[in-house]
Design an enzyme around this catalytic site. Structure first.
Site: not given
Length: 348
Positions: A93, A105, A156, A158, A182, A208, A229, A258, A285, A348
């Site tokens: 990743r 992040y 990702d 996020h 992701e 996740e 995930r 995850h 992962e 988010w």
């Protein structure tokens, strides 16, 4: 739980889930997950077999895993990916700092050990989807130019995009053939993935933060994602994760559990036994724990040449050194909070 038969794993799961008036949620489902995983471990140890043998045996010889490579900029990320390639990883990743944003992040600190949480109080990161969408295709163009097409590359987002922004990102990344994109959007509104799916063939992964099959039922049945995930520790334990995988198998959706560092080696081992057994496994992962954590949780699982192996010790193959654990007192930590550049809270 005192006085209950440890062999009645399914009945205990139903008792804990259906016996409560208030169901689901991350705290309750994590507690059920802990009990369920412990019961599977007890049963396998009683029978003196590794846990995966109780799940139908091995469906493969090893478990493909991916590591986390990141850097403050593109060239720093290229170096980080190269370090993982040198260790034998076949899937990586890749994340990078975004020009114009002070922090991003998903970009780790240090080499090989990536812990996103901040101790004591949560930090606040500023975010710009516009800067991010302009930058990410450049990152993967550079990585493909450096490493070719054989290496599996993942990314990702996020949960930081809107559906149409995620669709744009997926489309712009198509030339670089990602293994998956992701968490492109927050997934509470499962049907939002229809819009993303209409515009891109980049494979999508999510789940996740899900804690039950109901969180991903529509995503799976409408084939809006390619990888689910959900995790052993958050989604009801091995018993419930198997049900999610069975549903996913019907719709050509693979697993991609995850595996962050806040999931202990007990959780890692449980995931690996599940991964080894499930037919529609995709990838796992793998975020390496610290040396101290590994000493507290001695385990039989191993890593070699981009793959992991749960080992053949009875049960999960993990023990806990409680005396050593007492030397590491709890210290609270939080994931950062996202705000847009204008100061409003991000979706988010």
């Amino acid at each position: 739980m005192i006085g209950r038969d440890t062999r009645r794993i399914e009945d205990t799961w139903q008792y804990l889930y259906k016996g409560a008036y208030w169901r689901r949620g991350p705290v309750t489902m994590s507690a059920i997950s802990a009990v369920d995983t412990a019961l599977w471990d007890i049963k396998a140890k009683t029978l003196d077999v590794p846990l995966y043998q109780l799940l139908g045996g091995a469906s493969r010889d090893g478990v493909l895993v991916y590591g986390h490579a990141s850097g403050v900029d593109i060239e720093d990320t290229v170096k980080a990916v190269s370090d993982y390639v040198a260790l034998g990883y076949k899937a990586i990743r890749a994340q990078s700092g975004v020009p114009g944003l002070q922090t991003t992040y998903g970009v780790g600190r240090g080499k090989m050990h990536y812990e996103p949480a901040e101790v004591d109080a949560p930090t606040e990161n500023l975010w710009s989807s516009e800067l991010y969408l302009e930058f990410v295709p450049k990152l993967f163009e550079r990585l493909r130019r450096e490493f070719g097409t054989a290496l599996h590359l993942l990314h990702d987002a996020h949960h930081r995009l809107t559906p149409i922004e995620a669709a744009r990102l997926g489309k712009s990344l198509e030339p670089y053939h990602l293994f998956w994109l992701e968490d492109p959007v927050p997934a509470e509104l499962q049907e939002s993935f229809r819009l993303i799916r209409q515009h891109t063939t980049t494979p999508l992964a999510v789940g996740e933060v899900f804690d039950s099959i109901h969180d991903c039922q529509q995503l799976i049945q409408e084939q809006l994602i390619d990888y689910i995930r959900t995790t052993v520790v958050h989604a009801g334990g091995i018993s419930h994760l198997r049900k999610i995988a069975n549903l996913a198998e019907m719709y050509h959706v693979k697993t991609g559990s995850h595996g962050a560092t806040d999931l202990s080696p007990v959780c890692m081992a449980a995931a690996l036994h599940f991964d080894l057994s499930v037919h529609n496994f995709g990838i796992q992962e793998y975020m390496r724990h610290s040396e101290g954590t590994d000493r507290v949780f001695p385990h039989s699982y191993t890593f070699a040449d981009g793959m992991m192996f749960p080992g053949d010790k009875p049960g999960l193959g993990v023990e806990i050194d409680e005396a050593l654990a007492a030397q590491f007192p709890y210290r609270r930590a939080y994931l950062p909070i996202n705000r847009k550049l204008d100061g409003t809270m991000h979706s988010w």
